[in-house]
Design a protein around this motif. Structure first.
Motif, PDB file in Angstrom:
ATOM      1  N   THR A 224       0.838  -1.203   0.000  1.00  0.00           N
ATOM      2  CA  THR A 224       0.000   0.000   0.000  1.00  0.00           C
ATOM      3  C   THR A 224       0.870   1.248   0.000  1.00  0.00           C
ATOM      4  OG1 THR A 224      -0.080  -0.041   2.409  1.00  0.00           O
ATOM      5  CG2 THR A 224      -1.869  -1.133   1.253  1.00  0.00           C
ATOM      6  N   SER A 225       2.186   1.057  -0.006  1.00  0.00           N
ATOM      7  CA  SER A 225       3.109   2.179   0.096  1.00  0.00           C
ATOM      8  C   SER A 225       4.149   2.133  -1.011  1.00  0.00           C
ATOM      9  CB  SER A 225       3.827   2.146   1.451  1.00  0.00           C
ATOM     10  OG  SER A 225       4.647   0.989   1.544  1.00  0.00           O
ATOM     11  N   VAL A 226       4.756   3.285  -1.263  1.00  0.00           N
ATOM     12  CA  VAL A 226       5.855   3.358  -2.222  1.00  0.00           C
ATOM     13  C   VAL A 226       7.027   2.516  -1.735  1.00  0.00           C
ATOM     14  CG1 VAL A 226       7.611   4.897  -3.178  1.00  0.00           C
ATOM     15  CG2 VAL A 226       5.204   5.610  -3.158  1.00  0.00           C
ATOM     16  N   MET A 227       7.341   2.625  -0.459  1.00  0.00           N
ATOM     17  CA  MET A 227       8.455   1.851   0.076  1.00  0.00           C
ATOM     18  C   MET A 227       8.242   0.363  -0.153  1.00  0.00           C
ATOM     19  SD  MET A 227       9.973  -0.165   2.517  1.00  0.00           S
ATOM     20  CE  MET A 227       9.026  -0.227   4.033  1.00  0.00           C
TER      21      MET A 227
ATOM     22  N   VAL B  53      12.196   7.197 -16.678  1.00  0.00           N
ATOM     23  CA  VAL B  53      11.496   8.263 -17.410  1.00  0.00           C
ATOM     24  C   VAL B  53      10.640   9.104 -16.467  1.00  0.00           C
ATOM     25  CG1 VAL B  53       9.865   8.753 -19.289  1.00  0.00           C
ATOM     26  CG2 VAL B  53      11.466   6.832 -19.489  1.00  0.00           C
ATOM     27  N   VAL B  54      10.123   8.492 -15.381  1.00  0.00           N
ATOM     28  CA  VAL B  54       9.173   9.206 -14.515  1.00  0.00           C
ATOM     29  C   VAL B  54       9.816   9.761 -13.244  1.00  0.00           C
ATOM     30  CG1 VAL B  54       7.217   7.850 -15.346  1.00  0.00           C
ATOM     31  CG2 VAL B  54       8.473   7.090 -13.313  1.00  0.00           C
ATOM     32  N   LEU B  55      11.106   9.568 -13.081  1.00  0.00           N
ATOM     33  CA  LEU B  55      11.746  10.005 -11.832  1.00  0.00           C
ATOM     34  C   LEU B  55      11.602  11.507 -11.586  1.00  0.00           C
ATOM     35  CD1 LEU B  55      15.032   7.887 -11.695  1.00  0.00           C
ATOM     36  CD2 LEU B  55      12.977   7.640 -10.296  1.00  0.00           C
ATOM     37  N   ASP B  56      11.543  12.283 -12.668  1.00  0.00           N
ATOM     38  CA  ASP B  56      11.418  13.730 -12.531  1.00  0.00           C
ATOM     39  C   ASP B  56       9.970  14.193 -12.624  1.00  0.00           C
ATOM     40  OD1 ASP B  56      14.165  14.067 -12.229  1.00  0.00           O
ATOM     41  OD2 ASP B  56      14.489  14.161 -14.394  1.00  0.00           O
ATOM     42  N   LYS B  57       9.044  13.260 -12.717  1.00  0.00           N
ATOM     43  CA  LYS B  57       7.624  13.612 -12.820  1.00  0.00           C
ATOM     44  C   LYS B  57       7.038  13.819 -11.420  1.00  0.00           C
ATOM     45  CE  LYS B  57       7.750  12.866 -17.312  1.00  0.00           C
ATOM     46  NZ  LYS B  57       7.615  13.962 -18.294  1.00  0.00           N
ATOM     47  N   ASP B  58       5.737  14.198 -11.383  1.00  0.00           N
ATOM     48  CA  ASP B  58       5.125  14.367 -10.057  1.00  0.00           C
ATOM     49  C   ASP B  58       4.833  12.989  -9.452  1.00  0.00           C
ATOM     50  OD1 ASP B  58       2.625  13.361 -10.923  1.00  0.00           O
ATOM     51  OD2 ASP B  58       1.986  15.354 -11.566  1.00  0.00           O
ATOM     52  N   GLU B  59       4.529  12.991  -8.169  1.00  0.00           N
ATOM     53  CA  GLU B  59       4.434  11.725  -7.432  1.00  0.00           C
ATOM     54  C   GLU B  59       3.291  10.853  -7.935  1.00  0.00           C
ATOM     55  OE1 GLU B  59       2.338  12.163  -3.310  1.00  0.00           O
ATOM     56  OE2 GLU B  59       3.613  13.937  -3.542  1.00  0.00           O
TER      57      GLU B  59
ATOM     58  N   LYS C 184       3.817   6.987  -8.982  1.00  0.00           N
ATOM     59  CA  LYS C 184       3.082   5.901  -8.347  1.00  0.00           C
ATOM     60  C   LYS C 184       2.309   5.068  -9.357  1.00  0.00           C
ATOM     61  CE  LYS C 184       2.759   8.137  -3.815  1.00  0.00           C
ATOM     62  NZ  LYS C 184       1.897   8.705  -2.777  1.00  0.00           N
ATOM     63  N   GLN C 185       1.825   5.715 -10.403  1.00  0.00           N
ATOM     64  CA  GLN C 185       1.133   4.960 -11.445  1.00  0.00           C
ATOM     65  C   GLN C 185       2.112   4.032 -12.172  1.00  0.00           C
ATOM     66  OE1 GLN C 185      -2.309   4.896 -12.036  1.00  0.00           O
ATOM     67  NE2 GLN C 185      -1.577   3.102 -13.180  1.00  0.00           N
TER      68      GLN C 185
ATOM     69  N   TYR D 292      -2.649   1.465  -5.145  1.00  0.00           N
ATOM     70  CA  TYR D 292      -2.700   2.898  -5.451  1.00  0.00           C
ATOM     71  C   TYR D 292      -3.913   3.125  -6.345  1.00  0.00           C
ATOM     72  CZ  TYR D 292      -1.651   7.300  -7.819  1.00  0.00           C
ATOM     73  OH  TYR D 292      -1.729   8.562  -8.338  1.00  0.00           O
ATOM     74  N   LYS D 293      -4.804   4.011  -5.933  1.00  0.00           N
ATOM     75  CA  LYS D 293      -6.076   4.155  -6.631  1.00  0.00           C
ATOM     76  C   LYS D 293      -6.203   5.448  -7.421  1.00  0.00           C
ATOM     77  CE  LYS D 293      -8.411   1.331  -3.166  1.00  0.00           C
ATOM     78  NZ  LYS D 293      -9.492   1.267  -2.154  1.00  0.00           N
ATOM     79  N   GLY D 294      -5.114   6.143  -7.562  1.00  0.00           N
ATOM     80  CA  GLY D 294      -5.181   7.346  -8.370  1.00  0.00           C
ATOM     81  C   GLY D 294      -4.866   8.601  -7.595  1.00  0.00           C
ATOM     82  N   LYS D 295      -4.887   9.712  -8.315  1.00  0.00           N
ATOM     83  CA  LYS D 295      -4.459  10.998  -7.778  1.00  0.00           C
ATOM     84  C   LYS D 295      -5.268  11.426  -6.558  1.00  0.00           C
ATOM     85  CE  LYS D 295      -3.574  15.751  -9.261  1.00  0.00           C
ATOM     86  NZ  LYS D 295      -3.525  16.664 -10.398  1.00  0.00           N
ATOM     87  N   GLU D 296      -6.571  11.188  -6.607  1.00  0.00           N
ATOM     88  CA  GLU D 296      -7.414  11.656  -5.507  1.00  0.00           C
ATOM     89  C   GLU D 296      -7.081  10.913  -4.210  1.00  0.00           C
ATOM     90  OE1 GLU D 296      -9.176   8.083  -7.285  1.00  0.00           O
ATOM     91  OE2 GLU D 296      -8.411   9.972  -8.104  1.00  0.00           O
ATOM     92  N   ASN D 297      -6.606   9.678  -4.343  1.00  0.00           N
ATOM     93  CA  ASN D 297      -6.238   8.906  -3.147  1.00  0.00           C
ATOM     94  C   ASN D 297      -5.000   9.486  -2.481  1.00  0.00           C
ATOM     95  OD1 ASN D 297      -6.552   6.467  -1.456  1.00  0.00           O
ATOM     96  ND2 ASN D 297      -4.559   5.940  -2.303  1.00  0.00           N
ATOM     97  N   VAL D 298      -4.061   9.971  -3.293  1.00  0.00           N
ATOM     98  CA  VAL D 298      -2.824  10.532  -2.762  1.00  0.00           C
ATOM     99  C   VAL D 298      -3.087  11.870  -2.093  1.00  0.00           C
ATOM    100  CG1 VAL D 298      -0.518  11.341  -3.349  1.00  0.00           C
ATOM    101  CG2 VAL D 298      -1.450   9.327  -4.477  1.00  0.00           C
ATOM    102  N   GLU D 299      -3.963  12.661  -2.722  1.00  0.00           N
ATOM    103  CA  GLU D 299      -4.186  14.014  -2.202  1.00  0.00           C
ATOM    104  C   GLU D 299      -5.092  14.033  -0.976  1.00  0.00           C
ATOM    105  OE1 GLU D 299      -5.622  16.122  -5.568  1.00  0.00           O
ATOM    106  OE2 GLU D 299      -3.620  16.692  -6.239  1.00  0.00           O
TER     107      GLU D 299
END
Length: 624
Positions: A416-419, A587-593, A597-598, A609-616
């Motif tokens: 459930t986490s990036v780590m 390619v995505v290392l410099d993109k937003d989080e 995550k996608q 990960y369920k999308g942008k709204e889940n992160v915010e």
């Protein structure tokens, strides 16, 4: 004659005197202070028979093993019961004697009156001794001294009593031991007053502030049972961890420490196959990455015991590497140690290290592991946990290492986490690489380790020291826990079992509620939950689960010859294809989080990960 026997003889003489005087007083009362000559000649017979029989009954009830300086209602009740029995027996004997000789030589009322006088006299003497003892023997308690109960009346307990008497502000008022033969004895003037089940009662009676457990040879399970009893008392609990042999040989001092939560896990020490471990570590060049961290440093300590040819300590932080380097040089002066400061993300630097030292065994413990931090810094987690692992693993393959052991985590399962997701990718990569490499690549997956950097236990201790509150994310949050040494021992044992491609899973025991850990730490500190220290629920943090898992849906486990180690069924992963997929992360290392995550979810579909709204979405504190 020892002091115990002397004390019993003195007590018996006192009782005989008090019983005899009670009989004499009964005669005086019965005959209004004018005893007829006929009855007077039978007074010695009545007094002696009453005294002998009563002392025998007291002995039967172990009343001469009691420490009367700590008399309570329970002991007085036993004394009364013994007096009733001796009186009843004498009345019966007297009845038959008088029937046979047809003469009333001792009036029945003498025994009844004697019973009441004797009970008051003997019970009063015991109570008076307790009051005297409390006033004069415990009277040397200085201001600031803490009344202390020592659990364990063996050699270790004696050493603790001696140390407390001489050097500390802890004042030993009593001892506890489960051996019934020790009850009533004294060690250096400190009485043994009961067994483990008496601890709550003794703490209350003697106003004990601290309990010291002096049982270094006891099993972990036994210690946990005793600690569970102690933590109900409200006293602060401490423990003597060193063995008596080590203390007597001068290896360690009598060093008393606070009880840690790891003492509550109740697990016996991990048993490892020393011969098997020695075979793959002895006279080998061993590299430990993250050697300055909590897991890496303990790995280094335990590997050093097996006499490697050279131990290479690789880490990013100079202070931590310097610390473990100095520690090992002092402890193992003959061992060849090479401290290296390097960033595992630097591929060319990693290759130079492998080219120079040619490590045969690699333990890869370097990683970013703090879940909430990595949620906010996903690119750093990828660079370190994915590409850093990739650099170390490929160098191990290119330069002919025999074994590569990745330290993984249960957070890699259905992450459930990036780590957790980056650690799962690291697992998948080394499994894929194992298919094309002569190097044996394996991973070892386990949960939280007590006392590691960033773990919850040091945080709780700090919060308790500051007066609270202790912060817990959720009342139902549970985790698997291990101590650092036992986790590392199992990691090394798993490395010995490696055939290539396995994910070894360590038996972590039963999951533990985080809030229960917090409550235990508060109680073991001698404080009351929600009175002295509050518990505050703050809400689940980004990336956290209520509970952790140890297997993905695709995995099943098989047993190994070690009862605490299992193997997850290997996942079939094509190295070439997976390597290409990993490269897409660059390619995505410099993109937003959100894009990062996608991309992680594309590689690990089980990443929740369920999308942008889940992160915010922000986690609100729980109202409990």
């Amino acid at each position: 004659m020892n002091s115990k026997q002397k004390r019993r003889i003195i007590l018996i003489f006192i009782d005989v005197a008090l019983i005899s005087l009670s009989v004499l007083w009964a005669y005086l009362l019965r005959f209004e202070y004018s005893i007829p000559s006929f009855y007077w000649k039978f007074v010695p017979y009545a007094a002696l028979s009453y005294a002998i029989l009563t002392v025998l009954v007291y002995h039967w009830y172990h009343l001469y093993k009691k420490v009367w300086a700590y008399v309570s209602v329970g002991e007085l009740y036993t004394l009364i019961k013994a007096n009733v029995i001796s009186t009843a027996v004498l009345l019966i004997i007297n009845h038959f004697v008088q029937e046979s000789i047809e003469t009333n030589i001792i009036p029945r009322s003498i025994f009844l009156i004697s019973f009441f006088i004797m009970t008051i006299a003997i019970g009063g003497s015991r109570l008076a001794w307790r009051l005297f003892h409390d006033r004069f023997f415990l009277g040397d308690l200085k201001q600031g001294d803490r009344r202390t109960l020592v659990v364990g009346a063996g050699d270790a307990g004696a050493l603790v009593i001696k140390e407390l008497r001489n050097t500390t502000h802890f004042y030993p008022v009593a001892m506890i031991d489960d051996d019934p033969e020790k009850l009533g004895l004294e060690i250096l003037g400190v009485p043994i007053v009961g067994n483990r089940n008496d601890i709550p009662k003794i703490v209350k009676q003697l106003r004990v502030q601290d309990i010291i457990i002096a049982m270094p040879s006891a099993s972990k399970q036994e210690l946990r049972k005793i600690i569970d009893i102690c933590k109900t008392t409200g006293a602060q609990v401490k423990i003597l961890p060193a063995s008596v042999k080590d203390i007597l040989e001068g290896k360690l001092s009598v060093k008393i420490r606070d009880v840690d939560v790891e003492d509550l896990l109740g697990r016996d020490p991990v048993k490892v196959d020393l011969e098997e471990i020695s075979d793959y570590l002895k006279d080998r060049v061993v590299l430990v990455t993250g050697a300055g961290g909590s897991i890496g440093s303990e790995l280094s300590r335990q590997i050093a015991r097996f006499h490697p040819k050279q131990l290479v300590l690789l880490g990013h932080g100079e202070n931590s590497i310097y610390g473990i380097d100095m520690e090992l040089r002092n402890q193992y002066p003959e061992l060849q140690i090479e401290p290296i400061i390097a960033d595992i993300q630097d591929k060319s630097r990693v290759e130079r290290i492998f080219r120079e030292f040619r490590p045969e065994v690699v333990f890869h413990a370097a990683a970013h592991k703090h879940v909430p931090l990595m949620e906010k810094n996903p690119s750093e987690a990828i660079k370190n946990n994915v590409f850093g692992t990739k650099n170390i693993a490929e160098a191990a393959h290119d330069f002919g290492a025999e074994r590569f052991v990745l330290i993984s985590t249960d957070k890699a399962v259905n992450p459930t986490s990036v780590m957790g997701t980056t650690k799962r990718i690291a697992e998948m990569f080394i499994q894929a690489l194992d298919k094309v490499s002569p190097t044996k690549f394996v991973a070892v997956r386990f949960g939280n380790v007590l006392g590691s950097r960033g773990s919850v236990i040091p945080l709780f201790k700090k919060q308790i020291e500051q007066g609270g509150p202790v912060t817990v994310t959720h009342p139902e949050m549970v985790r698997f826990f291990m101590t650092i040494p036992e986790a590392v021992q199992l990691v090394i044992q798993a490395g010995a079992m490696a055939k290539g491609g396995e994910i070894f899973i360590l038996d972590m025991g039963n999951p533990v509620k985080i809030v229960d850990l917090a409550k235990d730490l508060i109680r073991l500190s001698g404080l009351k939950v929600d009175e002295d220290i509050k518990i505050k629920y703050t809400g689940i943090r980004p990336g956290e689960k209520l509970y952790e898992e140890i297997l993905t849906q695709e995995e099943g486990t098989t047993k190994t010859k070690h009862q605490r180690i299992f193997i997850a069924k290997p996942t079939e992963i094509d190295y070439t294809e997976f390597n290409q997929e990993i490269q897409k992360l660059t390619v995505v290392l410099d993109k937003d989080e959100h894009e990062i995550k996608q991309a992680l979810k594309d590689l690990v579909p089980t990443f929740q990960y369920k999308g942008k709204e889940n992160v915010e979405g922000k986690s609100e504190p729980l109202k409990v």
